[in-house]
Design a protein around this motif. Structure first.
Motif, PDB file in Angstrom:
ATOM      1  N   LEU A  88       0.822  -1.197   0.000  1.00  0.00           N
ATOM      2  CA  LEU A  88       0.000   0.000   0.000  1.00  0.00           C
ATOM      3  C   LEU A  88       0.860   1.253   0.000  1.00  0.00           C
ATOM      4  O   LEU A  88       0.522   2.254  -0.619  1.00  0.00           O
ATOM      5  CB  LEU A  88      -0.923  -0.008   1.223  1.00  0.00           C
ATOM      6  CG  LEU A  88      -1.991  -1.113   1.214  1.00  0.00           C
ATOM      7  CD1 LEU A  88      -2.798  -1.050   2.503  1.00  0.00           C
ATOM      8  CD2 LEU A  88      -2.886  -0.989   0.004  1.00  0.00           C
ATOM      9  N   ARG A  89       2.013   1.209   0.703  1.00  0.00           N
ATOM     10  CA  ARG A  89       2.911   2.353   0.721  1.00  0.00           C
ATOM     11  C   ARG A  89       3.528   2.563  -0.657  1.00  0.00           C
ATOM     12  O   ARG A  89       3.790   3.678  -1.076  1.00  0.00           O
ATOM     13  CB  ARG A  89       3.999   2.122   1.758  1.00  0.00           C
ATOM     14  CG  ARG A  89       4.845   3.353   2.020  1.00  0.00           C
ATOM     15  CD  ARG A  89       5.989   3.049   2.958  1.00  0.00           C
ATOM     16  NE  ARG A  89       5.561   2.211   4.067  1.00  0.00           N
ATOM     17  CZ  ARG A  89       6.331   1.288   4.612  1.00  0.00           C
ATOM     18  NH1 ARG A  89       7.548   1.078   4.161  1.00  0.00           N
ATOM     19  NH2 ARG A  89       5.890   0.555   5.617  1.00  0.00           N
ATOM     20  N   ALA A  90       3.769   1.450  -1.374  1.00  0.00           N
ATOM     21  CA  ALA A  90       4.428   1.548  -2.680  1.00  0.00           C
ATOM     22  C   ALA A  90       3.452   1.804  -3.814  1.00  0.00           C
ATOM     23  O   ALA A  90       3.868   2.178  -4.903  1.00  0.00           O
ATOM     24  CB  ALA A  90       5.194   0.249  -2.962  1.00  0.00           C
ATOM     25  N   LEU A  91       2.140   1.632  -3.559  1.00  0.00           N
ATOM     26  CA  LEU A  91       1.166   1.728  -4.637  1.00  0.00           C
ATOM     27  C   LEU A  91       1.181   3.065  -5.367  1.00  0.00           C
ATOM     28  O   LEU A  91       1.164   3.094  -6.598  1.00  0.00           O
ATOM     29  CB  LEU A  91      -0.230   1.424  -4.084  1.00  0.00           C
ATOM     30  CG  LEU A  91      -1.363   1.378  -5.112  1.00  0.00           C
ATOM     31  CD1 LEU A  91      -1.056   0.323  -6.176  1.00  0.00           C
ATOM     32  CD2 LEU A  91      -2.686   1.075  -4.437  1.00  0.00           C
ATOM     33  N   TRP A 137      -3.718  10.520 -12.618  1.00  0.00           N
ATOM     34  CA  TRP A 137      -3.788   9.276 -11.865  1.00  0.00           C
ATOM     35  C   TRP A 137      -4.951   8.408 -12.322  1.00  0.00           C
ATOM     36  O   TRP A 137      -6.012   8.893 -12.690  1.00  0.00           O
ATOM     37  CB  TRP A 137      -3.955   9.563 -10.374  1.00  0.00           C
ATOM     38  CG  TRP A 137      -2.724  10.119  -9.747  1.00  0.00           C
ATOM     39  CD1 TRP A 137      -2.284  11.411  -9.792  1.00  0.00           C
ATOM     40  CD2 TRP A 137      -1.741   9.404  -9.016  1.00  0.00           C
ATOM     41  NE1 TRP A 137      -1.101  11.536  -9.125  1.00  0.00           N
ATOM     42  CE2 TRP A 137      -0.747  10.332  -8.626  1.00  0.00           C
ATOM     43  CE3 TRP A 137      -1.608   8.073  -8.632  1.00  0.00           C
ATOM     44  CZ2 TRP A 137       0.366   9.962  -7.876  1.00  0.00           C
ATOM     45  CZ3 TRP A 137      -0.512   7.698  -7.874  1.00  0.00           C
ATOM     46  CH2 TRP A 137       0.464   8.639  -7.516  1.00  0.00           C
ATOM     47  N   LEU A 138      -4.737   7.127 -12.251  1.00  0.00           N
ATOM     48  CA  LEU A 138      -5.802   6.148 -12.428  1.00  0.00           C
ATOM     49  C   LEU A 138      -5.747   5.212 -11.232  1.00  0.00           C
ATOM     50  O   LEU A 138      -4.698   4.642 -10.934  1.00  0.00           O
ATOM     51  CB  LEU A 138      -5.608   5.338 -13.717  1.00  0.00           C
ATOM     52  CG  LEU A 138      -6.557   4.150 -13.894  1.00  0.00           C
ATOM     53  CD1 LEU A 138      -7.985   4.643 -14.081  1.00  0.00           C
ATOM     54  CD2 LEU A 138      -6.122   3.289 -15.069  1.00  0.00           C
ATOM     55  N   ILE A 139      -6.853   5.083 -10.515  1.00  0.00           N
ATOM     56  CA  ILE A 139      -6.905   4.183  -9.362  1.00  0.00           C
ATOM     57  C   ILE A 139      -7.722   2.962  -9.754  1.00  0.00           C
ATOM     58  O   ILE A 139      -8.876   3.090 -10.184  1.00  0.00           O
ATOM     59  CB  ILE A 139      -7.530   4.886  -8.140  1.00  0.00           C
ATOM     60  CG1 ILE A 139      -6.668   6.098  -7.743  1.00  0.00           C
ATOM     61  CG2 ILE A 139      -7.674   3.921  -6.970  1.00  0.00           C
ATOM     62  CD1 ILE A 139      -7.241   6.915  -6.613  1.00  0.00           C
ATOM     63  N   GLU A 140      -7.136   1.808  -9.592  1.00  0.00           N
ATOM     64  CA  GLU A 140      -7.801   0.562  -9.964  1.00  0.00           C
ATOM     65  C   GLU A 140      -8.062  -0.271  -8.714  1.00  0.00           C
ATOM     66  O   GLU A 140      -7.167  -0.489  -7.899  1.00  0.00           O
ATOM     67  CB  GLU A 140      -6.929  -0.234 -10.939  1.00  0.00           C
ATOM     68  CG  GLU A 140      -7.561  -1.547 -11.370  1.00  0.00           C
ATOM     69  CD  GLU A 140      -6.703  -2.289 -12.372  1.00  0.00           C
ATOM     70  OE1 GLU A 140      -7.028  -3.443 -12.679  1.00  0.00           O
ATOM     71  OE2 GLU A 140      -5.711  -1.697 -12.847  1.00  0.00           O
ATOM     72  N   HIS A 141      -9.299  -0.717  -8.566  1.00  0.00           N
ATOM     73  CA  HIS A 141      -9.652  -1.537  -7.414  1.00  0.00           C
ATOM     74  C   HIS A 141      -9.241  -2.977  -7.668  1.00  0.00           C
ATOM     75  O   HIS A 141      -9.521  -3.549  -8.715  1.00  0.00           O
ATOM     76  CB  HIS A 141     -11.160  -1.467  -7.162  1.00  0.00           C
ATOM     77  CG  HIS A 141     -11.631  -2.400  -6.082  1.00  0.00           C
ATOM     78  ND1 HIS A 141     -11.330  -2.196  -4.750  1.00  0.00           N
ATOM     79  CD2 HIS A 141     -12.351  -3.543  -6.134  1.00  0.00           C
ATOM     80  CE1 HIS A 141     -11.852  -3.167  -4.040  1.00  0.00           C
ATOM     81  NE2 HIS A 141     -12.478  -3.999  -4.845  1.00  0.00           N
ATOM     82  N   MET A 142      -8.563  -3.576  -6.692  1.00  0.00           N
ATOM     83  CA  MET A 142      -8.180  -4.980  -6.778  1.00  0.00           C
ATOM     84  C   MET A 142      -8.830  -5.723  -5.622  1.00  0.00           C
ATOM     85  O   MET A 142      -8.939  -5.202  -4.512  1.00  0.00           O
ATOM     86  CB  MET A 142      -6.660  -5.124  -6.727  1.00  0.00           C
ATOM     87  CG  MET A 142      -5.943  -4.441  -7.879  1.00  0.00           C
ATOM     88  SD  MET A 142      -4.142  -4.572  -7.776  1.00  0.00           S
ATOM     89  CE  MET A 142      -3.935  -6.354  -7.958  1.00  0.00           C
ATOM     90  N   SER A 164      -2.689 -14.362  -8.520  1.00  0.00           N
ATOM     91  CA  SER A 164      -3.223 -13.579  -9.634  1.00  0.00           C
ATOM     92  C   SER A 164      -3.052 -12.080  -9.434  1.00  0.00           C
ATOM     93  O   SER A 164      -2.819 -11.343 -10.401  1.00  0.00           O
ATOM     94  CB  SER A 164      -4.704 -13.915  -9.841  1.00  0.00           C
ATOM     95  OG  SER A 164      -5.449 -13.592  -8.674  1.00  0.00           O
ATOM     96  N   ALA A 165      -3.150 -11.613  -8.182  1.00  0.00           N
ATOM     97  CA  ALA A 165      -2.999 -10.175  -7.938  1.00  0.00           C
ATOM     98  C   ALA A 165      -1.578  -9.714  -8.274  1.00  0.00           C
ATOM     99  O   ALA A 165      -1.376  -8.657  -8.868  1.00  0.00           O
ATOM    100  CB  ALA A 165      -3.333  -9.848  -6.482  1.00  0.00           C
TER     101      ALA A 165
END
Length: 203
Positions: A13-16, A48-53, A68-69
């Motif tokens: 999460l810190r690196a995202l 920015w583009l935020i993608e939900h995983m 897969s993630a």
């Protein structure tokens, strides 16, 4: 296109934000409009583009990860010799100049590598990087059983010149081209600066 080393750190999460900035820095992404406002301006570089995983990647090591993630993220960081067209499902060149030359007995696959491909640090991508990446998967000391099983039939790999590599298979197999063209190419100078895998046998 360029390839980059994976993001390192204890928290994905810190690196995202950094990861997304690297992945999307050269894309044209439309700005996100604030509530109650519309923004008719055209897309600009660097938005920015935020993608939900559905889940976080377990790790971002392209050789040892198998969830897969992780694959979803790593497919946007590293590139391979070939890629599969999402519409036609045909194999097409990515880091290779073309699909490989295949011998009549279906045991030898010769790839010619693009000479304009570079890693994000500016270093050129060559056959040495492809050979190193292949050895990293085949090396028994690397915890990569999920990737290694697909390459069991590949018994040799040699550089014919700095941008040409030939793989040899033990048996003809309809997925050999897919497997050889599909593994991620890693920068050898980053992961193996001491050339520790030079003497690793791939048979």
């Amino acid at each position: 296109m360029v390839t980059t080393p994976p993001v390192h750190g204890h928290s994905f999460l810190r690196a995202l934000p950094i990861l997304l900035a690297v992945l999307l820095g050269g894309f044209l992404i439309a700005p996100v409009a604030q509530t109650g406002q519309s923004d008719p301006s055209p897309p600009v570089t660097g938005d920015w583009l935020i993608e939900h995983m559905m889940s976080d990647p377990e790790q971002l090591n392209p050789v040892t990860s198998n969830d897969s993630a992780s694959s979803h993220v790593l497919n946007n960081i590293f590139e391979s010799l070939l890629q599969r067209d999402p519409r036609t499902l045909e194999l097409k060149p990515q880091l290779a100049l073309a699909r490989p030359e295949i011998s009549e007995d279906k045991l030898e696959y010769t790839f010619r590598i693009r000479q304009d491909a570079r890693f994000q640090d500016g270093r050129p991508l060559t056959g040495e990087d492809v050979l190193f990446s292949f050895k990293a998967v085949k090396c028994p000391l690397v915890n990569a059983p999920f990737a290694r099983v697909y390459m069991e039939s590949i018994v040799d790999a040699e550089l014919l010149d700095p941008y040409t590599i030939r793989f040899k298979a033990r048996n003809p197999y309809f997925l050999n081209e897919d497997v050889l063209g599909g593994f991620e190419v890693l920068p050898r100078h980053y992961y193996d600066p001491e050339h520790l895998l030079n003497d690793v046998r791939v048979a």
